[in-house]
Motif scaffolding. Structure first.
Motif, short mmCIF file in Angstrom:
data_model
loop_
_atom_site.label_atom_id
_atom_site.label_comp_id
_atom_site.label_asym_id
_atom_site.label_seq_id
_atom_site.Cartn_x
_atom_site.Cartn_y
_atom_site.Cartn_z
N THR A 273 22.80 31.52 -16.86
CA THR A 273 23.04 33.13 -16.93
C THR A 273 23.34 33.09 -15.23
N SER A 274 24.01 33.96 -14.68
CA SER A 274 24.26 33.72 -12.86
C SER A 274 22.90 34.94 -12.15
N GLY A 275 22.38 34.55 -11.44
CA GLY A 275 21.53 35.63 -10.90
C GLY A 275 22.31 36.06 -9.13
N THR A 276 21.54 36.20 -8.34
CA THR A 276 21.52 36.62 -7.13
C THR A 276 21.60 35.98 -6.14
N THR A 277 21.04 34.37 -6.41
CA THR A 277 21.37 33.71 -5.55
C THR A 277 22.04 32.37 -6.27
N GLY A 278 22.05 31.54 -5.17
CA GLY A 278 22.80 30.17 -5.30
C GLY A 278 23.04 29.96 -6.43
N LYS A 279 21.46 29.09 -7.28
CA LYS A 279 21.29 28.70 -8.58
C LYS A 279 21.29 29.34 -9.75
N PRO A 280 22.35 28.70 -10.94
CA PRO A 280 21.78 29.24 -11.46
C PRO A 280 21.00 29.77 -12.59
N LYS A 281 20.33 30.86 -13.60
CA LYS A 281 19.44 30.81 -13.72
C LYS A 281 18.48 30.48 -15.20
N GLY A 282 18.53 29.40 -15.79
CA GLY A 282 18.28 28.80 -16.92
C GLY A 282 16.97 30.07 -17.71
N VAL A 283 17.42 30.90 -18.55
CA VAL A 283 16.14 32.01 -19.04
C VAL A 283 16.44 31.54 -20.57
N TYR A 284 14.82 31.53 -20.76
CA TYR A 284 14.82 30.99 -22.03
C TYR A 284 13.91 32.37 -23.14
N HIS A 285 14.68 31.60 -24.87
CA HIS A 285 13.93 33.23 -25.84
C HIS A 285 12.75 32.50 -26.56
N THR A 286 12.34 32.89 -27.17
CA THR A 286 10.88 32.20 -27.44
C THR A 286 11.42 32.27 -28.85
N THR A 287 11.19 31.80 -30.52
CA THR A 287 11.08 31.83 -31.58
C THR A 287 11.32 32.88 -32.53
N GLY A 288 10.24 33.30 -32.73
CA GLY A 288 9.46 34.45 -33.65
C GLY A 288 10.86 35.83 -33.22
N GLY A 289 10.47 35.95 -32.17
CA GLY A 289 10.58 37.57 -31.08
C GLY A 289 12.08 37.62 -31.43
N TYR A 290 12.73 36.47 -31.01
CA TYR A 290 13.77 36.40 -30.62
C TYR A 290 14.91 36.83 -32.13
N LEU A 291 14.45 35.84 -33.28
CA LEU A 291 15.59 36.23 -33.96
C LEU A 291 14.84 36.98 -34.87
N VAL A 292 13.77 37.95 -34.93
CA VAL A 292 13.69 39.14 -35.15
C VAL A 292 14.25 39.94 -34.99
N HIS A 534 32.23 38.30 -18.23
CA HIS A 534 31.48 37.10 -17.61
C HIS A 534 30.75 37.54 -16.16
N ARG A 535 29.71 36.96 -16.16
CA ARG A 535 28.96 36.93 -15.31
C ARG A 535 28.51 36.02 -13.97
N LEU A 536 28.94 36.85 -12.56
CA LEU A 536 28.99 35.38 -12.32
C LEU A 536 28.48 36.12 -10.48
N GLY A 537 27.58 35.47 -10.03
CA GLY A 537 26.93 35.15 -8.78
C GLY A 537 27.33 35.10 -7.08
N THR A 538 28.31 36.40 -6.84
CA THR A 538 28.76 35.96 -5.17
C THR A 538 27.67 35.15 -5.15
N MET A 539 26.37 34.64 -5.00
CA MET A 539 26.65 33.92 -4.01
C MET A 539 26.37 32.26 -4.58
N GLU A 540 27.20 31.78 -5.96
CA GLU A 540 26.85 30.90 -6.58
C GLU A 540 28.68 30.77 -5.78
N LEU A 541 29.40 31.75 -5.63
CA LEU A 541 30.89 31.59 -5.55
C LEU A 541 30.73 31.68 -4.19
N GLU A 542 29.52 32.05 -3.06
CA GLU A 542 29.75 31.74 -1.63
C GLU A 542 29.31 30.29 -1.77
N SER A 543 28.55 30.33 -2.40
CA SER A 543 28.02 28.30 -1.47
C SER A 543 28.82 27.68 -2.20
#
Ligand code: PRX
Length: 658
Positions: A273-292, A534-543
């Protein structure tokens, strides 16, 4: 916080219909409030009950909830054992009422293309897919990147990963090869899954070329599995590519693949997902909590029953697709409808025709799509029988009351509650949303927090805002579905979400709470633009802009856009020797489309003589946002700028920009 003055003054209120109330899981505001209070008073009991009711565990957990937002560390159902794929498919096969009912009904864009997978059939597809992955050497904990359009096999691919404990990273099919490459490399994916292409607006869009281009520079990729959507022979260029159909040939029809027993806190997927810096963030979710959490919110927010025909229009490349096309509804044994195409092709009645044809009962979509269809006129929904619908939902951006009411009147025919769901990739599931038959709805407000969720609105100094005072939306306590980290960058997780207000989860959104306790989301406060949800980081676009040889400097801001919610406005300072021609403008647009993808197509490019900066060199985005939105009167204090005269020049240029 002057920028947070809410322009919304919406007084209308819509009460849940009587019809459907008696069968609803939660049928009155009184019950909602009781449950909400209980969830805060005794979170361990509350989440343990939900987890046992909704999910099949191989072993129960030792500790239900644990969190420390200062570290940060979040754990739910620690020590518990389960498998997400088992929960979404296998366990339903023991239930004769579900085994042979449709799990997925898929409609391709061309009318002739349809597919139905019963739960039993989906199970065999997943087993084969999982076996193929295993045969290719994929093991528990390995990453698999999925680059596929809306097709049932994409769901099978995700669940096949979950089955064998591989971590999937789905990349939206509309992203460019460059964006895909960055995401493959960041996750160090061993296998990529893609297909020949998809139909959009009557045209064939190819994905394979982009995937092959992306993996060219990815040494980590050992194999690329290629599915066949079009049914024509496929020519493979990269020798790591293998056809899915060929791999499947070697397997028996009744192939079974054992599932891995996973720990509740084992990662299930990464999503960028996009963040405030140029590089997109790989957010991760885990099995139990996410599924519940996915199952819990799907059940209560959509009041989902096993006989519902449920359609969430999101692409599986977004979190909405993960939680509300795949994990939530399948864990509950519902029938999921998927549609490949765009809403306006071959005509703007397409979605309503599909609701009518398939008897859709729950429709979950984005405000931007509603605005597009609203513009086409009431005659389109009027042509069809939409009486099967019982609940409507929206997600992705604030919905303007006009669009809300149009949806309610013309699609829901004033019979269906509209659930405006506020949440994020990082939250894993809905956070603030009306429970449809319990909470009266105010158009434009996501209403109340869901049980277990404790939002607060903070001023810049960390104190709590008053009623109706805009501020930073933060969350005070953990919930099972929250992200556990940023893949490969734990420092960033802390910095982005837990540093601005220590002890709180920071959402990046502005909001206010009204006198009735209703939350009104006012959009993002950080440098993120929300284009059509859709979430787009302005930094990503600028870079991406400054990668072009003609560009010296770029500043990108969002501006209010009738259809997309926010549009992209780019201020470009050219390097010496380059002329601000319309050809160059076109070239820059296609450059951005290539580097990021068509969703990032700039609406306006303004060739600027310079950018307004503070003396310390920080670009004054506040001013740029106002100029883009043509709010010239109220540009605020420009005296602190290094070159105040640049603002006047930009205003003149903006006035003449078409
Ligand atoms: O600004 C909020 C907006 O979308 C952001 C999250 O984007 P993403 O992670 O891509 O997830 C989109 C799907 C959940 C939020 O920070 N947003 C999402 N839903 C709403 C919303 N803004 C207002 N109202 C909503 N219902």
């Amino acid at each position: 916080m002057a920028e947070l003055t809410s322009l919304l003054k919406e007084g209308r209120i819509f009460y849940p219909p009587q019809e459907g109330k008696d069968q609803a899981y939660i049928s009155s505001r009184y019950k909602y409030k009781q449950i909400y209070q209980y969830s805060l008073d005794d979170p361990d009991e509350f989440w343990a009950e939900r987890a046992k009711e909704l999910i099949t565990w191989f072993k129960y957990w030792d500790r239900t909830c644990y969190w420390d937002f200062y570290k940060p560390e979040i754990k739910f159902f620690e020590g518990g054992k389960l498998n997400a794929c088992f929960n979404c498919v296998d366990r339903h096969l023991d239930n004769p009422a579900i085994k042979n009912k449709a799990a997925i009904i898929w409609q391709g864009e061309p009318d002739r293309d349809t597919k139905v997978y019963t739960y039993h059939m989906l199970h065999s597809e997943i087993c084969k897919f999982a076996k193929i992955l295993k045969n290719l050497g994929v093991e528990k904990g390995d990453r698999v990147t999925i680059y596929l359009p809306t097709m049932p096999e994409a769901v099978a691919a995700m669940l096949a990963c979950a089955r064998i404990g591989a971590i999937h990273s789905v990349v939206f099919g509309g992203f460019s090869s460059e964006a895909l490459k960055v995401r493959i490399l960041d996750a160090q994916a061993k296998v990529v899954i893609t297909c020949d292409g998809t139909y959009r607006g009557g045209r064939r869009i190819t994905l394979l070329d982009r995937a092959e281009e992306a993996i060219r520079d990815c040494d980590c990729v050992e194999h690329c599995i290629v599915l066949n959507r079009f049914g024509d022979p496929i020519e493979l260029k990269d020798n790591r590519c293998i056809l899915y159909d060929d791999l499947k040939k070697d397997l028996s029809v009744a192939e079974y693949c054992e599932y891995e027993v996973m720990d509740a806190e084992d990662p299930l997927f990464i999503l960028y997902t996009s963040g405030t810096t140029g590089k997109p963030k790989g957010v991760y979710h885990t099995t139990g909590g996410y599924l519940v959490y996915a199952a819990h919110t799907t059940q209560w927010v959509f009041d989902l029953k096993p006989d519902d025909i449920y359609w969430c229009t999101a692409d599986i490349g977004w979190i909405t697709g993960h939680s509300y096309v795949v994990y939530g509804p399948l864990a509950l044994g519902a029938t999921v409808f998927m549609y490949e195409g765009v809403p306006t092709y071959p005509n703007p009645g397409r979605w309503w025709e599909l609701v009518d044809r398939y008897g859709i009962t729950i429709l979950y979509t984005a405000p931007t799509a509603i605005r597009v269809l609203m513009r086409e006129g009431d005659q389109w929904p009027k042509k069809y029988n939409l009486s099967s619908l019982r609940i409507l939902g929206t997600v992705g951006e604030p919905i303007n009351p006009e669009a809300w009411v149009w949806f309610y009147v013309n699609v829901g025919r004033k019979r269906c509650p509209v659930v405006d769901t506020w949440w994020q990739t990082e939250t894993g599931g809905h956070m603030i949303a009306p429970i449809p038959f319990a909470v009266p709805q105010k158009p434009g407000s996501a209403t109340y927090p869901l049980p277990g969720v404790e939002p607060v609105i903070l001023r810049a100094d960390g104190t709590e805002a008053d009623i109706n005072e805009g501020g930073h939306l933060c969350i005070k306590r953990a919930w099972p579905g929250m992200a556990r980290g940023v893949w490969g960058d734990e420092k960033r997780f802390k910095e982005v979400y837990f540093s601005r207000f220590p002890g709180y989860y920071y959402t990046g959104d502005g909001a206010r709470k009204d006198e009735d306790g209703y939350f009104w989301i006012m959009g993002r406060l950080d440098d993120v633009i929300n284009v059509s949800g859709h979430r787009l980081g302005t930094m990503e676009l600028e870079s991406a802009f400054v990668e072009h040889p003609a560009v010296a400097e770029a500043a990108v801001v969002g501006f209010p856009h009738d259809i997309k919610g926010e549009g992209i406005f780019a201020y470009i300072v050219l390097k010496e020797g380059f002329d601000p021609t319309s050809e160059l403008k076109k070239e820059l647009v296609s450059h951005i489309r290539k580097v990021i993808g068509p969703i990032a197509t700039p609406d306006f490019i303004l060739f600027a003589p310079g950018l307004p900066k503070t003396r310390s060199g920080k670009i004054m985005r506040r001013i740029l946002r106002k100029i883009a939105a043509q709010q010239f009167e109220d540009l605020g204090d420009t005296s602190t700028l290094a070159e105040p005269e640049v603002v006047e020049k930009l205003v003149d240029l903006r006035k003449n920009l078409k």
